[in-house]
Design an enzyme around this catalytic site. Structure first.
Site, PDB file in Angstrom:
ATOM      1  N   HIS A   1       6.294 -68.950 -24.619  1.00 50.62           N
ATOM      2  CA  HIS A   1       5.811 -69.291 -23.214  1.00 50.62           C
ATOM      3  C   HIS A   1       6.558 -70.717 -22.864  1.00 50.62           C
ATOM      4  O   HIS A   1       6.875 -71.552 -23.592  1.00 50.62           O
ATOM      5  CB  HIS A   1       4.295 -69.320 -23.109  1.00 50.62           C
ATOM      6  CG  HIS A   1       3.739 -70.465 -23.714  1.00 50.62           C
ATOM      7  ND1 HIS A   1       3.113 -69.988 -24.998  1.00 50.62           N
ATOM      8  CD2 HIS A   1       3.129 -71.959 -23.300  1.00 50.62           C
ATOM      9  CE1 HIS A   1       2.533 -71.576 -25.517  1.00 50.62           C
ATOM     10  NE2 HIS A   1       2.620 -72.240 -24.457  1.00 50.62           N
TER      11      HIS A   1
ATOM     12  N   HIS B   1       5.344 -77.955 -21.314  1.00 50.41           N
ATOM     13  CA  HIS B   1       5.844 -77.968 -22.585  1.00 50.41           C
ATOM     14  C   HIS B   1       6.302 -76.532 -22.646  1.00 50.41           C
ATOM     15  O   HIS B   1       6.011 -75.525 -21.826  1.00 50.41           O
ATOM     16  CB  HIS B   1       4.966 -78.102 -23.617  1.00 50.41           C
ATOM     17  CG  HIS B   1       3.648 -77.134 -23.756  1.00 50.41           C
ATOM     18  ND1 HIS B   1       2.511 -77.071 -23.086  1.00 50.41           N
ATOM     19  CD2 HIS B   1       3.717 -76.025 -24.297  1.00 50.41           C
ATOM     20  CE1 HIS B   1       1.652 -76.550 -23.221  1.00 50.41           C
ATOM     21  NE2 HIS B   1       2.240 -75.485 -24.003  1.00 50.41           N
TER      22      HIS B   1
ATOM     23  N   GLU C   1      -6.866 -86.498 -33.308  1.00 50.88           N
ATOM     24  CA  GLU C   1      -5.483 -86.686 -34.002  1.00 50.88           C
ATOM     25  C   GLU C   1      -5.422 -87.499 -35.170  1.00 50.88           C
ATOM     26  O   GLU C   1      -6.303 -88.525 -35.075  1.00 50.88           O
ATOM     27  CB  GLU C   1      -4.420 -87.325 -32.705  1.00 50.88           C
ATOM     28  CG  GLU C   1      -3.204 -87.626 -33.301  1.00 50.88           C
ATOM     29  CD  GLU C   1      -2.204 -88.293 -32.156  1.00 50.88           C
ATOM     30  OE1 GLU C   1      -2.758 -88.470 -31.055  1.00 50.88           O
ATOM     31  OE2 GLU C   1      -1.001 -88.420 -32.649  1.00 50.88           O
TER      32      GLU C   1
END
Lengths: 120, 120
Positions: free
Chosen positions: B7, B79, B116
């Protein structure tokens, strides 16, 4: 109306470095580099199973992607291309919906100059 | 290594307006809007014959696309997603090539916080 995603175009400063990333690091299938002086870019295609990535590097003075790369030092996605069955019908539909549709003439037919026509 | 383009994700400020553009103006096939509070976004997919566009709208405080929209007032491509056969092999190959590979943990498993991990 919009059909397949024909390509995603990514502007890059250094095509050799970009090819190394897409071919060697990401393992993509990468075409030869082709200079397109009429468009002010060199292109390389990364062929994916369902679509392609078009890498664009500036070529010559006044490349249409030069300003984009001034604003995006690391490069970036420049545009995406959707396929349509009938480009004139698409234009009419988009204009009727209030979209600004821009008319460019190919530089090859106009003394090497990319000409935009605007009704004024 | 990289396979299909899964995508292209486009960040938008106003999903209703974006859906109107993609469904009504561009004539695309558009899915229902889905709230994804764990990711801080709502999503709509524009289904193309060969891939899809993922429209992302901020959801809740501290959405991961909020800063992007501050810098890109009209929205923009956020993105692109490439498919790989083996995500761990891909990670190892990319790290060996010197790429910075970031490790995130899903908020659903960590008290609603996107975590993260960084080696330090």
């Amino acid at each position: 109306m919009i059909g397949r995603l024909n390509h995603v175009a990514i502007a890059v400063r250094d095509m050799d470095a970009a090819v190394a990333v897409y071919r060697d690091t990401l393992g993509g299938e990468v075409s030869e580099k082709v200079a397109q002086p009429d468009h002010g870019v060199s292109t390389v295609f990364v062929v994916l199973p369902n679509t392609k990535i078009e890498l664009l590097e500036p070529l010559g003075a006044g490349s249409p992607i030069a300003k984009f790369l001034d604003r995006n030092a690391d490069g970036g996605i420049h545009h995406i291309c959707y396929e349509v069955d009938d480009i004139l019908a698409a234009r009419d539909r988009l204009k009727a919906a209030g979209a600004r549709v821009v008319l460019f003439l190919h530089p090859k037919d106009f003394c090497g100059t990319l000409v935009e026509l605007e009704q004024a």
